[in-house]
Design an enzyme around this catalytic site. Structure first.
Site, PDB file in Angstrom:
ATOM      1  N   ASP A 156      -8.856   3.993  -2.285  1.00 16.99           N
ATOM      2  CA  ASP A 156      -9.681   4.444  -1.164  1.00 16.99           C
ATOM      3  C   ASP A 156     -10.991   5.055  -1.643  1.00 16.99           C
ATOM      4  O   ASP A 156     -11.146   6.281  -1.737  1.00 16.99           O
ATOM      5  CB  ASP A 156      -8.901   5.455  -0.317  1.00 16.99           C
ATOM      6  CG  ASP A 156      -7.689   4.815   0.350  1.00 16.99           C
ATOM      7  OD1 ASP A 156      -7.670   3.586   0.475  1.00 16.99           O
ATOM      8  OD2 ASP A 156      -6.771   5.556   0.737  1.00 16.99           O
TER       9      ASP A 156
ATOM     10  N   ASP B 283       0.857  -1.188   0.000  1.00 22.58           N
ATOM     11  CA  ASP B 283       0.000   0.000   0.000  1.00 22.58           C
ATOM     12  C   ASP B 283       0.894   1.240   0.000  1.00 22.58           C
ATOM     13  O   ASP B 283       2.105   1.159   0.192  1.00 22.58           O
ATOM     14  CB  ASP B 283      -0.896  -0.038   1.242  1.00 22.58           C
ATOM     15  CG  ASP B 283      -2.108   0.868   1.141  1.00 22.58           C
ATOM     16  OD1 ASP B 283      -2.332   1.467   0.064  1.00 22.58           O
ATOM     17  OD2 ASP B 283      -2.851   0.970   2.136  1.00 22.58           O
TER      18      ASP B 283
ATOM     19  N   GLU C  41       2.704   4.880  -4.189  1.00 18.88           N
ATOM     20  CA  GLU C  41       2.707   5.758  -5.369  1.00 18.88           C
ATOM     21  C   GLU C  41       4.050   6.470  -5.585  1.00 18.88           C
ATOM     22  O   GLU C  41       4.340   6.737  -6.764  1.00 18.88           O
ATOM     23  CB  GLU C  41       1.572   6.785  -5.247  1.00 18.88           C
ATOM     24  CG  GLU C  41       0.189   6.206  -5.281  1.00 18.88           C
ATOM     25  CD  GLU C  41      -0.189   5.464  -4.003  1.00 18.88           C
ATOM     26  OE1 GLU C  41      -0.957   4.495  -4.075  1.00 18.88           O
ATOM     27  OE2 GLU C  41       0.311   5.850  -2.922  1.00 18.88           O
TER      28      GLU C  41
END
Length: 909
Positions: free
Chosen positions: A582, A506, A509
């Protein structure tokens, strides 16, 4: 988590916090402004510089004003793809080129000169069906299929290439105004909010425009929370590809989200093509679509109108990237399936997932402790709902230090995993790319001493903030750092781990709470001295790769890994699964999840899903049921919720809700043999399990914009209910002459129409296409390990010719023996003239399945047969257990006990 840390973490994900201003609009991006505003340089191809080799052709391009030269390289790849690369002819230093995404050097065909004229050169390859024409005045590159120009590159003359420069000398005070003007163009420095981006290598952006002739429907280019069909951007923002942590993202937005795949597909009734733009820096794409237009007047410069002509449909693309080189692939199809395989040949095929990962996953930020995990696990059994994996978020660690366990909450992680293993289940834990700055933590010290962290522009360790507070970020672009990180998953290093523990990447990015646009500054420095701007969109891909390699090493290369990643790039499909990030618990987010997943599917990322129920906020019971029903019909099936939400295990909303969710999940498990077979085809031939209707019905233009329903393989059509309180849904059943059977009632509907279907809370609109065979499992199970013990049932749906065909793929479900030792079986079922045959579809497979077919249901059998016989190894016997429902035209043959791995036939007399 300390109270103050928890408070900041909650604030960082609270949709009430205005995040919109944290992210740039296009007009705030300097290289975009430069490419849109500056006068375009008109490069001219120098035809006398053409060289043809075994690898392709090359020629020089020159700016007649500055005399700067570029090098154009063309490669014709054997499967129907053409690659074009443009770089500086003599750069002052090397420009960044994407590595590790392509699976190898593409095999090229020899180009030959077909025609040479004063102002043009035509190259050909293949059997003469493809040509590339280079025109000099103006400079155009035309890709021809047969006699038809399919793609034109540089039609508007927007080829843009900022050549590298030496840093400017310090300016005098008198020149300060001129320097300020330059800074507004963001050449050497760019400011956004309080962040200053220092560009050590100066401006280096590239751009190119293309025209796709005859195409007005384009798709792909994830990840955006927008429609499946890409929109014309003349009315607003360009499509942005820049991986960002955008919590509770706006819907119908072209802002780049967590991952980027710079692949666009175009489709028209006669052809599908793809355009792959291989660049990992921030990229923007303008899309201008034009339908077939009215007659237009064509005028000369000083002459009266000479003729009128119809303006043909086309789509204009304008690619713009902040840095790197131009490296683009034109995938010429001509069918959708050929485009899929052409792309997979470049970047890899979907990884074959372990069977358990296609089951249901239960996740929450966070399950509190070992007792909580065991109670949730028992709850699924108590309520008869199957599931395979329970997940632990960041709170399971010791102070947000990954590869650790909170000693008070999870004192016996091995015992907990063994407890789940005894029930046939697995565990997944989170592993983010940031490492807490803690001089007393062994792993932080190892990474620091090994030089495994990203550096800042001054050469020190880059210090950003995320869940642990101040953190350093692993430099996954470094092979050495990846190898170190992979080694951490070894059982003797990752204390508390077992072979049944899998991983979730997670925040990769990467997410940096204190960074510009909540990510890493572009002037941070990676392995090889490359700035972060060059490879930003690759960062998550590289962590995903390192994690997969770690799990592979853990098993000695024998077991298939499962790794979910939030961030991704082209090629991520060969690593594992992704999800849409999300989302919020609203009907609008449920609805947008379908086009988002279709966009991922058509660019090769087949193992994809959305958080069931919505990650943040609390879903109403009806929404939760509808989301489970939709998620059960999508590749990756996980329920997930945030720390701040109410608990939402499926049994907490009353028996009616529990029963509806139980039914949806059980139906998913019964259908897993079909899903697993589809993933075999994704792994071997790049055909996505989730498909837009036009993939199966490429000539039916009324399917081209459909995004609320989709095909699961070629056999099933799904139309999840995504609106509240509805009692009826409208479903397009494509294909005049097709038969569509309601999976739940066996009622048949003819294709080529829009059906109004009454629905209740229990209704999941799902139809089987006539002419297909779908394998399922009979009965109920608690997980996929339990599912393996159940017998098969086959549903044979007759088409207008009373025929049907389907396949079933089998292996051990967890290892690489299917690849390394041919331990697999592929069976083909085909019905013709009242005879259903089960035969081997790949005789290289050596797997002994030992599965049993218990019953076969035939849909579309209008008359009751006089007898049904079964023949095995030349011995024929009558079936006494068969039932014909005349009103439903359904014949069910039971009590069969047939070995699915052996040849046999069932004959309807």
């Amino acid at each position: 988590m300390a109270d103050e840390t928890l408070g900041s973490a909650v604030e960082s994900v609270d949709p009430g916090v205005d995040e919109k201003t944290r992210f740039k609009k296009c007009d705030q991006i300097a290289f975009y402004r430069r490419q849109k505003q500056e006068h375009v340089k008109q490069y001219l191809p120098l035809l006398d510089t053409v060289k043809i080799t075994e690898e392709g052709a090359q020629l020089e391009l020159q700016d007649p004003v500055t005399m700067v030269k570029l090098l154009l390289q063309v490669c014709a790849i054997k499967d129907g793809t053409v690659r074009l690369k443009i770089d500086e002819l003599k750069p002052i230093r090397e420009r960044y080129k994407v590595s590790d995404v392509l699976t190898g050097q593409p095999v090229c065909e020899r180009l030959k000169v077909v025609r040479r004229e004063k102002n043009s050169l035509t190259l050909g390859w293949g059997l003469g069906q493809y040509q590339l024409r280079v025109n000099t005045h103006p400079f155009l590159l035309e890709v021809l299929c047969g006699e038809e120009v399919t793609v034109t590159l540089n039609p508007n003359g927007w080829l843009y290439f900022e050549t590298l420069q030496h840093p400017p000398k310090p300016r005098l005070v008198a020149e300060s105004n001129e320097r300020e003007d330059e800074d507004t163009m963001g050449l050497w420095k760019e400011t956004f909010e309080e962040f200053v981006d220092i560009k050590a290598n100066g401006p280096s952006s590239v751009g190119l425009d293309m025209r796709l002739h005859g195409f007005s429907h384009v798709y792909g280019l994830p990840e955006h929370a927008d429609s499946f069909q890409l929109k014309d951007t003349r009315d607003g923002e360009a499509y942005r590809l820049y991986n960002l942590d955008v919590f509770g993202y706006d819907l119908h937005s072209r802002l780049g989200l967590y991952g980027s795949v710079p692949l666009l597909l175009a489709h028209k009734p006669s052809r599908s093509i793809g355009v792959f733009w291989l660049n990992a820096s921030e990229t923007l794409l303008d899309v201008h679509t034009s339908e077939d237009g009215p007659l237009s007047t064509v005028e000369g410069a000083s002459s009266p109108p000479v003729k009128r002509r119809k303006i043909p449909a086309h789509t204009d693309l304008h690619w713009m990237s902040e840095s790197g080189v131009i490296d683009t692939f034109i995938l010429l199809g001509p069918t959708p399936s050929q485009v899929f395989s052409q792309y997979a040949e470049l970047t890899g095929y979907q990884a074959m997932p372990p069977l358990f990962s296609l089951g249901y996953h239960q996740c929450r930020w966070n399950y509190k402790d070992e007792a909580d995990v065991k109670e949730v696990d028992a709850g699924f059994d108590r309520h008869g709902i199957p599931y395979d994996v329970i997940w632990l978020d960041i709170e399971h660690t010791n102070g947000k230090r990954y590869f650790t366990w909170d000693p008070s909450l999870f004192p016996d992680p091995v015992g907990l995993q063994r407890h789940l293993q005894e029930r046939g289940r697995k565990m997944v834990v989170i592993s983010d790319p940031h490492f807490k700055i803690d001089p007393l933590w062994r792993l932080y010290c190892e990474a620091k001493q090994g030089g495994h962290f990203v550096k800042d522009r001054e050469g020190g360790l880059y210090d950003g903030s995320c869940w642990p507070g101040n953190s350093c970020y692993v430099d996954f672009s470094s092979p050495k750092a990846r190898a170190w990180y992979s080694s951490l998953f070894a059982l003797d290093k990752y204390k508390g781990s077992t072979e049944s523990l899998f991983v979730w990447n997670d925040m990769n990015e990467p997410s940096v709470f204190s960074g510009p646009e909540k990510t890493m500054p572009k002037d941070a420095v990676h392995y090889g001295g490359w700035e972060h701007r060059e490879l930003h969109n690759l960062y998550g891909f590289y962590q995903h790769l390192a994690t997969v390699e770690g799990l592979m090493s853990r098993s000695g290369g024998s077991e298939r890994p499962f790794v979910l990643s939030r961030s991704f790039f082209a090629g991520s499909q060969r690593l594992g699964a992704v999800w849409t990030g999300d989302n919020l618990a609203t009907w609008e987010y449920l609805k947008i999840s379908i086009p988002m997943l279709l966009s991922l599917s058509v660019v090769g990322v087949a193992f994809c899903g959305a958080d069931v129920g919505g990650f943040f906020q609390d879903p109403e019971p009806e929404l939760l049921v509808r989301w489970y029903q939709a998620g059960a019909l999508q590749p990756f099936f996980r329920g997930h919720s945030a720390l701040q939400t109410k608990r939402r295990e499926p049994w907490l909303f009353g028996e009616a809700v529990t029963a509806a969710i139980r039914s949806a999940v059980q139906q998913r498990y019964r259908l897993l043999p079909y899903w697993y077979t589809l993933f075999h085809h994704a792994h071997t031939s790049a055909q996505p399990p989730l498909r837009p209707l036009w993939v199966e019905f490429p000539r039916e233009q009324n399917t081209f914009a459909v995004e609320h329903e989709y095909m699961i393989g070629r056999a099933l059509l799904a139309c999840p209910v995504t609106d509240p309180g509805v009692t009826e849904v409208k479903i397009l059943l494509p294909g005049t002459g097709e038969s569509w059977y309601d999976v739940h009632t066996a009622q048949v509907y003819r294709g080529g129409r829009t059906l109004s279907l009454p629905v209740t809370l229990d209704t999941v609109p799902l139809f089987q296409r006539g002419g297909t065979v779908v394998p399922r499992k009979a009965g109920s199970c608690s997980c996929t390990a339990d599912l393996q013990k159940l017998p098969f049932i086959l549903t044979v749906a007759l088409d207008s010719k009373d025929s049907a065909e389907g396949e079933l793929y089998l292996d051990d479900g967890h290892s690489f023996s299917f690849r390394d030792r041919k331990q697999f079986a592929l069976r083909r079922f085909s019905l013709k003239r009242g005879c259903l045959l089960n035969c081997c579809a790949d005789d290289t497979g050596q797997f002994d399945s030992r599965g049993i077919v218990q019953s076969v249901s035939f849909l579309g059998v209008k008359r009751k047969p006089s007898a049904v016989t079964v023949q095995i190894s030349g011995v024929r016997k009558n079936c006494t257990e068969f039932q014909h429902l005349e009103g439903q035209h359904q014949l069910t043959v039971g009590g069969l006990d047939l070995d699915v791995g052996k040849d046999w036939e069932i004959r309807i007399l």
